[in-house]
Design a protein around this motif. Sequence first.
Motif, PDB file in Angstrom:
ATOM      1  N   SER A  73       0.766  -3.948 -38.293  1.00  0.00           N
ATOM      2  CA  SER A  73       0.281  -2.842 -37.931  1.00  0.00           C
ATOM      3  C   SER A  73       0.229  -2.850 -36.236  1.00  0.00           C
ATOM      4  O   SER A  73       0.523  -1.871 -35.543  1.00  0.00           O
ATOM      5  N   LEU A  74       0.082  -4.095 -35.816  1.00  0.00           N
ATOM      6  CA  LEU A  74      -0.001  -4.451 -34.286  1.00  0.00           C
ATOM      7  C   LEU A  74       1.202  -4.657 -33.881  1.00  0.00           C
ATOM      8  O   LEU A  74       1.469  -4.346 -32.467  1.00  0.00           O
ATOM      9  N   ALA A  75       2.205  -5.188 -34.882  1.00  0.00           N
ATOM     10  CA  ALA A  75       3.602  -5.516 -34.051  1.00  0.00           C
ATOM     11  C   ALA A  75       4.405  -4.082 -34.188  1.00  0.00           C
ATOM     12  O   ALA A  75       5.481  -4.131 -33.658  1.00  0.00           O
ATOM     13  N   ALA A  76       3.939  -3.207 -35.214  1.00  0.00           N
ATOM     14  CA  ALA A  76       4.784  -1.938 -35.437  1.00  0.00           C
ATOM     15  C   ALA A  76       4.664  -1.164 -34.034  1.00  0.00           C
ATOM     16  O   ALA A  76       4.056  -1.020 -33.236  1.00  0.00           O
ATOM     17  N   VAL A  77       5.856  -0.063 -34.078  1.00  0.00           N
ATOM     18  CA  VAL A  77       5.909   1.167 -33.041  1.00  0.00           C
ATOM     19  C   VAL A  77       5.479   2.267 -33.614  1.00  0.00           C
ATOM     20  O   VAL A  77       6.106   2.410 -34.868  1.00  0.00           O
ATOM     21  N   TRP A  78       4.586   3.037 -33.265  1.00  0.00           N
ATOM     22  CA  TRP A  78       3.983   4.107 -34.112  1.00  0.00           C
ATOM     23  C   TRP A  78       4.438   5.443 -33.448  1.00  0.00           C
ATOM     24  O   TRP A  78       4.200   5.657 -31.974  1.00  0.00           O
ATOM     25  N   THR A  79       4.696   6.343 -33.948  1.00  0.00           N
ATOM     26  CA  THR A  79       5.143   7.738 -33.664  1.00  0.00           C
ATOM     27  C   THR A  79       4.017   8.690 -34.162  1.00  0.00           C
ATOM     28  O   THR A  79       3.607   8.518 -35.351  1.00  0.00           O
ATOM     29  N   ILE A  80       3.191   9.300 -33.151  1.00  0.00           N
ATOM     30  CA  ILE A  80       2.176  10.144 -33.692  1.00  0.00           C
ATOM     31  C   ILE A  80       2.548  11.661 -33.454  1.00  0.00           C
ATOM     32  O   ILE A  80       3.448  12.004 -32.701  1.00  0.00           O
ATOM     33  N   SER A  81       2.313  12.448 -34.531  1.00  0.00           N
ATOM     34  CA  SER A  81       2.676  13.817 -34.533  1.00  0.00           C
ATOM     35  C   SER A  81       1.283  14.347 -35.200  1.00  0.00           C
ATOM     36  O   SER A  81       0.756  14.023 -35.959  1.00  0.00           O
ATOM     37  N   SER A  82       1.799  15.778 -35.077  1.00  0.00           N
ATOM     38  CA  SER A  82       1.175  16.663 -35.769  1.00  0.00           C
ATOM     39  C   SER A  82       1.368  16.972 -37.391  1.00  0.00           C
ATOM     40  O   SER A  82       2.558  16.885 -37.630  1.00  0.00           O
ATOM     41  N   PRO A  83       0.448  17.140 -38.029  1.00  0.00           N
ATOM     42  CA  PRO A  83       0.859  17.438 -39.603  1.00  0.00           C
ATOM     43  C   PRO A  83       1.225  18.824 -39.647  1.00  0.00           C
ATOM     44  O   PRO A  83       1.221  19.546 -38.869  1.00  0.00           O
ATOM     45  N   ASP A  84       2.258  19.149 -40.831  1.00  0.00           N
ATOM     46  CA  ASP A  84       2.424  20.412 -41.095  1.00  0.00           C
ATOM     47  C   ASP A  84       1.366  21.519 -41.292  1.00  0.00           C
ATOM     48  O   ASP A  84       1.548  22.671 -40.876  1.00  0.00           O
ATOM     49  N   GLU A  85       0.271  20.914 -41.652  1.00  0.00           N
ATOM     50  CA  GLU A  85      -1.072  22.014 -42.081  1.00  0.00           C
ATOM     51  C   GLU A  85      -1.710  22.474 -40.801  1.00  0.00           C
ATOM     52  O   GLU A  85      -2.457  23.374 -40.877  1.00  0.00           O
ATOM     53  N   SER A  86      -1.583  21.673 -39.751  1.00  0.00           N
ATOM     54  CA  SER A  86      -2.547  21.857 -38.657  1.00  0.00           C
ATOM     55  C   SER A  86      -1.949  21.220 -37.312  1.00  0.00           C
ATOM     56  O   SER A  86      -1.208  20.328 -37.314  1.00  0.00           O
ATOM     57  N   ARG A  87      -2.501  21.464 -36.281  1.00  0.00           N
ATOM     58  CA  ARG A  87      -2.035  20.750 -35.070  1.00  0.00           C
ATOM     59  C   ARG A  87      -2.999  19.472 -35.126  1.00  0.00           C
ATOM     60  O   ARG A  87      -4.251  19.244 -35.699  1.00  0.00           O
ATOM     61  N   ALA A 102       0.605  13.207 -29.316  1.00  0.00           N
ATOM     62  CA  ALA A 102       1.107  13.802 -30.397  1.00  0.00           C
ATOM     63  C   ALA A 102       1.816  15.053 -30.013  1.00  0.00           C
ATOM     64  O   ALA A 102       2.795  15.525 -30.926  1.00  0.00           O
ATOM     65  N   GLU A 103       1.523  15.811 -28.887  1.00  0.00           N
ATOM     66  CA  GLU A 103       2.254  16.906 -28.435  1.00  0.00           C
ATOM     67  C   GLU A 103       3.691  16.718 -28.143  1.00  0.00           C
ATOM     68  O   GLU A 103       4.610  17.445 -28.204  1.00  0.00           O
ATOM     69  N   SER A 104       3.899  15.606 -27.790  1.00  0.00           N
ATOM     70  CA  SER A 104       5.183  15.125 -27.522  1.00  0.00           C
ATOM     71  C   SER A 104       5.850  14.197 -28.354  1.00  0.00           C
ATOM     72  O   SER A 104       6.830  13.449 -28.370  1.00  0.00           O
ATOM     73  N   SER A 105       5.209  13.989 -29.456  1.00  0.00           N
ATOM     74  CA  SER A 105       5.683  12.981 -30.720  1.00  0.00           C
ATOM     75  C   SER A 105       5.908  11.536 -29.975  1.00  0.00           C
ATOM     76  O   SER A 105       7.214  11.002 -30.538  1.00  0.00           O
ATOM     77  N   SER A 106       5.313  11.154 -29.109  1.00  0.00           N
ATOM     78  CA  SER A 106       5.413   9.805 -28.427  1.00  0.00           C
ATOM     79  C   SER A 106       5.436   8.617 -29.416  1.00  0.00           C
ATOM     80  O   SER A 106       4.453   8.654 -30.367  1.00  0.00           O
ATOM     81  N   ALA A 107       5.950   7.500 -29.010  1.00  0.00           N
ATOM     82  CA  ALA A 107       5.767   6.492 -29.735  1.00  0.00           C
ATOM     83  C   ALA A 107       5.068   5.332 -28.802  1.00  0.00           C
ATOM     84  O   ALA A 107       5.252   5.480 -27.574  1.00  0.00           O
ATOM     85  N   ILE A 108       4.217   4.565 -29.576  1.00  0.00           N
ATOM     86  CA  ILE A 108       3.197   3.598 -28.874  1.00  0.00           C
ATOM     87  C   ILE A 108       3.254   2.393 -29.565  1.00  0.00           C
ATOM     88  O   ILE A 108       3.640   2.382 -30.856  1.00  0.00           O
ATOM     89  N   GLY A 109       3.046   1.165 -29.059  1.00  0.00           N
ATOM     90  CA  GLY A 109       2.934  -0.078 -29.828  1.00  0.00           C
ATOM     91  C   GLY A 109       1.676  -0.233 -30.565  1.00  0.00           C
ATOM     92  O   GLY A 109       0.682   0.443 -30.364  1.00  0.00           O
ATOM     93  N   GLY A 110       1.504  -0.903 -31.509  1.00  0.00           N
ATOM     94  CA  GLY A 110       0.232  -1.115 -32.228  1.00  0.00           C
ATOM     95  C   GLY A 110      -0.931  -1.549 -31.851  1.00  0.00           C
ATOM     96  O   GLY A 110      -2.119  -1.221 -31.837  1.00  0.00           O
ATOM     97  N   ASP A 111      -0.707  -2.302 -30.762  1.00  0.00           N
ATOM     98  CA  ASP A 111      -1.854  -3.097 -30.128  1.00  0.00           C
ATOM     99  C   ASP A 111      -2.612  -1.864 -29.230  1.00  0.00           C
ATOM    100  O   ASP A 111      -3.646  -1.680 -29.182  1.00  0.00           O
ATOM    101  N   GLU A 112      -1.471  -0.933 -28.657  1.00  0.00           N
ATOM    102  CA  GLU A 112      -2.153   0.178 -27.831  1.00  0.00           C
ATOM    103  C   GLU A 112      -2.970   1.375 -28.697  1.00  0.00           C
ATOM    104  O   GLU A 112      -3.894   1.717 -28.403  1.00  0.00           O
ATOM    105  N   LEU A 113      -2.174   1.588 -29.903  1.00  0.00           N
ATOM    106  CA  LEU A 113      -2.704   2.571 -30.768  1.00  0.00           C
ATOM    107  C   LEU A 113      -4.166   2.106 -31.197  1.00  0.00           C
ATOM    108  O   LEU A 113      -5.100   2.734 -31.365  1.00  0.00           O
ATOM    109  N   LEU A 114      -4.307   0.517 -31.419  1.00  0.00           N
ATOM    110  CA  LEU A 114      -5.696   0.127 -31.927  1.00  0.00           C
ATOM    111  C   LEU A 114      -6.796   0.327 -30.861  1.00  0.00           C
ATOM    112  O   LEU A 114      -7.790   0.742 -30.883  1.00  0.00           O
TER     113      LEU A 114
END
Length: 178
Positions: A73-87, A102-114
């Motif tokens: 999870s720390l090595a991964a690149v994560w894209t954050i977004s809103s679900p279909d059900e809600s913002r 999430a507003e821009s569906s941006s990608a960040i590194g796993g260490d930053e996400l943690l």
Amino acid sequence: MTAVIKGVRIQNAIAPRSVVHCAASLAQNRAFVQPRDDKSAGDSVAKIMIRDLDNGILAFDLRHLLRVLAPHSLAAVWTISSPDESRFEATGAGGIRLEELAESSSAIGGDELLVLADDTVQVIWGNFVGKLPQNPHEEWLTIRAFDSSFYEVESSDEASIAHVVSHFCDVRFVEGTR
């Protein structure tokens, strides 16, 4: 337990109540995710729902899942977004930043996400799609937060699914997967 992975200090790698309060459930979940012998095992996608509660409140959050899934999870690149059900919705200082990403569906590194997850009180609604560096065009794992009620984790990586299942009490396989 404390570990340092990719320069990120990880403390209490799992939700501490899990192992103490649900040994029977953990044993049952471990039996549920034994490797399969068929050749198509790596091609199928498993989706699990995690509903561990503590006095009626979700007993874990994104930070716990990321720690359970480390080091991948720390090595991964994560894209954050809103679900279909809600913002997308999250609380705390980290939650505000996650909402912006999430507003821009941006990608960040796993260490930053943690780091952001540690500064987040609660993820209420949100999707997190991880891709591993060795296979950047293929989704490794998806984490979905549903209305502060439960999380879903979806992946074709059976070892990661089994690892998550072994760390939580109330885990259910979603029908039609696995």
